[in-house]
Design a protein around this motif. Structure first.
Motif, PDB file in Angstrom:
ATOM      1  N   LEU A 115      -9.943   3.922  -3.365  1.00 60.16           N
ATOM      2  CA  LEU A 115      -9.459   2.796  -2.570  1.00 60.16           C
ATOM      3  C   LEU A 115     -10.342   1.567  -2.759  1.00 60.16           C
ATOM      4  O   LEU A 115     -11.538   1.688  -3.022  1.00 60.16           O
ATOM      5  N   ARG A 116      -9.738   0.407  -2.626  1.00 63.23           N
ATOM      6  CA  ARG A 116     -10.450  -0.841  -2.867  1.00 63.23           C
ATOM      7  C   ARG A 116     -11.197  -1.285  -1.610  1.00 63.23           C
ATOM      8  O   ARG A 116     -10.639  -1.301  -0.508  1.00 63.23           O
ATOM      9  N   ASP A 145       0.843  -1.196   0.000  1.00 63.29           N
ATOM     10  CA  ASP A 145       0.000   0.000   0.000  1.00 63.29           C
ATOM     11  C   ASP A 145       0.881   1.250   0.000  1.00 63.29           C
ATOM     12  O   ASP A 145       1.896   1.293   0.694  1.00 63.29           O
ATOM     13  N   ASN A 175      -5.652  13.822   0.134  1.00 66.00           N
ATOM     14  CA  ASN A 175      -4.965  14.450  -0.994  1.00 66.00           C
ATOM     15  C   ASN A 175      -5.799  15.661  -1.414  1.00 66.00           C
ATOM     16  O   ASN A 175      -6.689  15.562  -2.255  1.00 66.00           O
ATOM     17  N   GLU A 191      -8.759  -2.898   1.247  1.00 64.38           N
ATOM     18  CA  GLU A 191      -8.227  -1.670   1.852  1.00 64.38           C
ATOM     19  C   GLU A 191      -9.237  -1.120   2.867  1.00 64.38           C
ATOM     20  O   GLU A 191      -8.970  -1.048   4.059  1.00 64.38           O
ATOM     21  N   ALA A 218       0.221   7.134   1.978  1.00 63.03           N
ATOM     22  CA  ALA A 218       0.043   5.684   2.197  1.00 63.03           C
ATOM     23  C   ALA A 218      -1.084   5.540   3.220  1.00 63.03           C
ATOM     24  O   ALA A 218      -0.963   6.033   4.348  1.00 63.03           O
ATOM     25  N   TYR A 274      -0.470  14.245   5.566  1.00 62.32           N
ATOM     26  CA  TYR A 274      -0.757  13.276   4.499  1.00 62.32           C
ATOM     27  C   TYR A 274       0.526  12.599   4.050  1.00 62.32           C
ATOM     28  O   TYR A 274       1.428  13.245   3.526  1.00 62.32           O
ATOM     29  N   TYR A 309     -10.666   9.590   1.591  1.00 63.63           N
ATOM     30  CA  TYR A 309     -10.439   9.604   0.150  1.00 63.63           C
ATOM     31  C   TYR A 309     -11.825   9.652  -0.475  1.00 63.63           C
ATOM     32  O   TYR A 309     -12.447   8.631  -0.736  1.00 63.63           O
ATOM     33  N   ASN A 349      -6.899  17.243  -4.895  1.00 62.52           N
ATOM     34  CA  ASN A 349      -8.046  16.762  -5.691  1.00 62.52           C
ATOM     35  C   ASN A 349      -9.345  17.479  -5.350  1.00 62.52           C
ATOM     36  O   ASN A 349     -10.397  17.098  -5.862  1.00 62.52           O
ATOM     37  N   TYR A 354      -8.812   9.947   8.154  1.00 58.90           N
ATOM     38  CA  TYR A 354      -8.280   9.818   6.793  1.00 58.90           C
ATOM     39  C   TYR A 354      -9.485   9.795   5.867  1.00 58.90           C
ATOM     40  O   TYR A 354     -10.477   9.113   6.155  1.00 58.90           O
TER      41      TYR A 354
HETATM   42  P1  FDP Z   1      -1.049   4.003  -3.805  1.00 59.94           P
HETATM   43  O1  FDP Z   1      -1.980   4.224  -4.969  1.00 59.94           O
HETATM   44  O2  FDP Z   1       0.251   4.760  -3.916  1.00 59.94           O
HETATM   45  O3  FDP Z   1      -0.840   2.540  -3.470  1.00 59.94           O
HETATM   46  O4  FDP Z   1      -4.799   2.898  -2.005  1.00 59.94           O
HETATM   47  C1  FDP Z   1      -3.776   3.327  -2.655  1.00 59.94           C
HETATM   48  C2  FDP Z   1      -3.120   4.612  -2.183  1.00 59.94           C
HETATM   49  O5  FDP Z   1      -1.764   4.636  -2.507  1.00 59.94           O
HETATM   50  C3  FDP Z   1      -3.223   4.888  -0.662  1.00 59.94           C
HETATM   51  O6  FDP Z   1      -2.322   4.143   0.089  1.00 59.94           O
HETATM   52  C4  FDP Z   1      -2.960   6.366  -0.605  1.00 59.94           C
HETATM   53  O7  FDP Z   1      -3.489   6.981   0.546  1.00 59.94           O
HETATM   54  C5  FDP Z   1      -3.604   6.855  -1.865  1.00 59.94           C
HETATM   55  O8  FDP Z   1      -3.750   5.732  -2.742  1.00 59.94           O
HETATM   56  C6  FDP Z   1      -2.754   7.868  -2.565  1.00 59.94           C
HETATM   57  O9  FDP Z   1      -3.445   8.367  -3.639  1.00 59.94           O
HETATM   58  P2  FDP Z   1      -3.086   9.815  -4.238  1.00 59.94           P
HETATM   59  O10 FDP Z   1      -1.787   9.645  -4.967  1.00 59.94           O
HETATM   60  O11 FDP Z   1      -4.205  10.135  -5.144  1.00 59.94           O
HETATM   61  O12 FDP Z   1      -2.970  10.779  -3.089  1.00 59.94           O
END
Ligand code: FDP
Length: 336
Positions: free
Chosen positions: A277-278, A120, A211, A282, A246, A243, A263, A214, A261
């Protein structure tokens, strides 16, 4: 010399009241711990062994694979090849489940599937940033096939879940329905040693992790939520942003110090909101850890652990962490 804290295997043998029988739990978590040790070692040496960078392949989601994505996935494939009672491995890096027929039990003993995101936060590999491994364990239906149909239930069906964090220290965190326990890898004895037992997540916290680049892509509810968290009118609207990039590392901070956290879903041209995220390997596993520690996980509209996936690689929006902040996210999401 003071009293030595228990190592992971001793702790697992003594576990009672977990959803999985202690023998099965010991075997599965023990194998995850072994994977964690191997992965931690490989990550530490990757910059001098040529292990960094892209592999040239893409995964099932169409994302470019890092060499370490592939390497860590192979660790899980080989370690679970002979790990009764786990008969299926589902991974972010593999389109279809890997089925180990000889580990299937139908009558005398349950069999399980392990679902993993082997690495991850892989955008952090080449900058020596924090990384993680996320895992979820589900019990298989008595007459399951080699496909994953019987596993497409809500996350509340998980029997164990957790993660390994590769930061300045490597730590393993797991739950099997009897609280959340945390172990730190001690390289001197090559063992995970108990650090904190039955962790409680603070009911609210000072941080939010997202993030924020976005923000203009999100639905209005998520945009308003973040504006509220940073409006600095009083203590409850004065959050600090942290942030890591990961999920595991940002969630870990929430678990120990409180906060959220998120997303959020991004609104596509056809007006649909889609997460990144999956859900199954995840959001749901960290959702189980959050709830077992007194926190919450939501897709913005309801409990993550009640969402039934249609397919193994399904994505979902996620708001996870302290109960106060996740409830606030749902309020804003209800408005837009
Ligand atoms: P990554 O794609 O680098 O494996 O779930 C995947 C994830 O990382 C998370 O670990 C992380 O918080 C997020 O995606 C990062 O995404 P952004 O690059 O869009 O911030």
């Amino acid at each position: 010399m003071g009293q030595q804290a228990p190592i992971l295997s001793d702790h697992l043998h003594s576990r009672k009241k977990t959803i999985m029988p202690a023998a099965d739990l010991t075997q599965v978590i023990g194998r995850v711990a072994l994977a964690g040790k191997l992965i931690a070692g490989e990550i530490a040496r990757a910059s001098i062994t040529g292990g960094l960078g892209y592999s040239g392949d893409t995964n099932v989601q169409g994302e470019e694979q890092k060499k370490l994505d592939d390497w860590t996935n192979q660790v899980f494939v080989s370690l679970f090849e002979n790990c009764e009672p786990v008969c299926s491995l589902i991974s972010e890096e593999m389109e279809t489940p890997r089925h180990y027929e000889r580990s299937c039990h139908s009558r005398d003993r349950a069999s399980y599937a392990i679902l993993v995101d082997p690495l991850d936060g892989s955008s952090n590999t080449d900058v020596n940033g924090s990384l993680g491994t996320i895992f979820s364990v589900r019990k298989r239906a008595p007459r399951h096939g080699s496909d994953a149909k019987d596993l497409l239930g809500p996350g509340s069906q998980q029997v164990a879940a957790g993660y390994v964090l590769y930061g300045p220290a490597t730590q393993l965190i797991y739950t099997s329905g009897a609280g959340v326990d945390m172990f730190t890898f001690d390289p001197q004895i090559a063992e995970f040693v108990l650090w904190k037992e039955n962790i409680r997540m603070p009911p609210r916290g000072p941080y939010y992790s997202v993030n924020q680049g976005n923000i203009t892509k999100w639905h209005p509810g998520a945009q308003n939520l973040v504006r509220h968290l940073t409006s600095r009118k009083d203590k409850t609207t004065s959050y600090s942003l942290r942030y890591c990039g990961a999920f595991v590392a940002d969630f870990h901070r929430c678990l120990l110090e409180g906060g959220m956290y998120l997303y959020p879903g991004e609104v596509s041209a056809d007006g649909k909101s889609k997460g990144k995220l999956r859900l199954m390997y995840e959001c749901a596993p960290l959702g189980m850890v959050a709830e077992q520690a007194g926190g919450r996980a939501s897709n913005g509209k309801g409990r993550t652990l009640e969402v039934t996936p249609k397919e193994i690689h399904e994505r979902a929006p996620v708001y996870i962490g302290s109960a106060t902040e996740v409830a606030m996210a749902e309020e804003f999401r209800a408005e837009g």
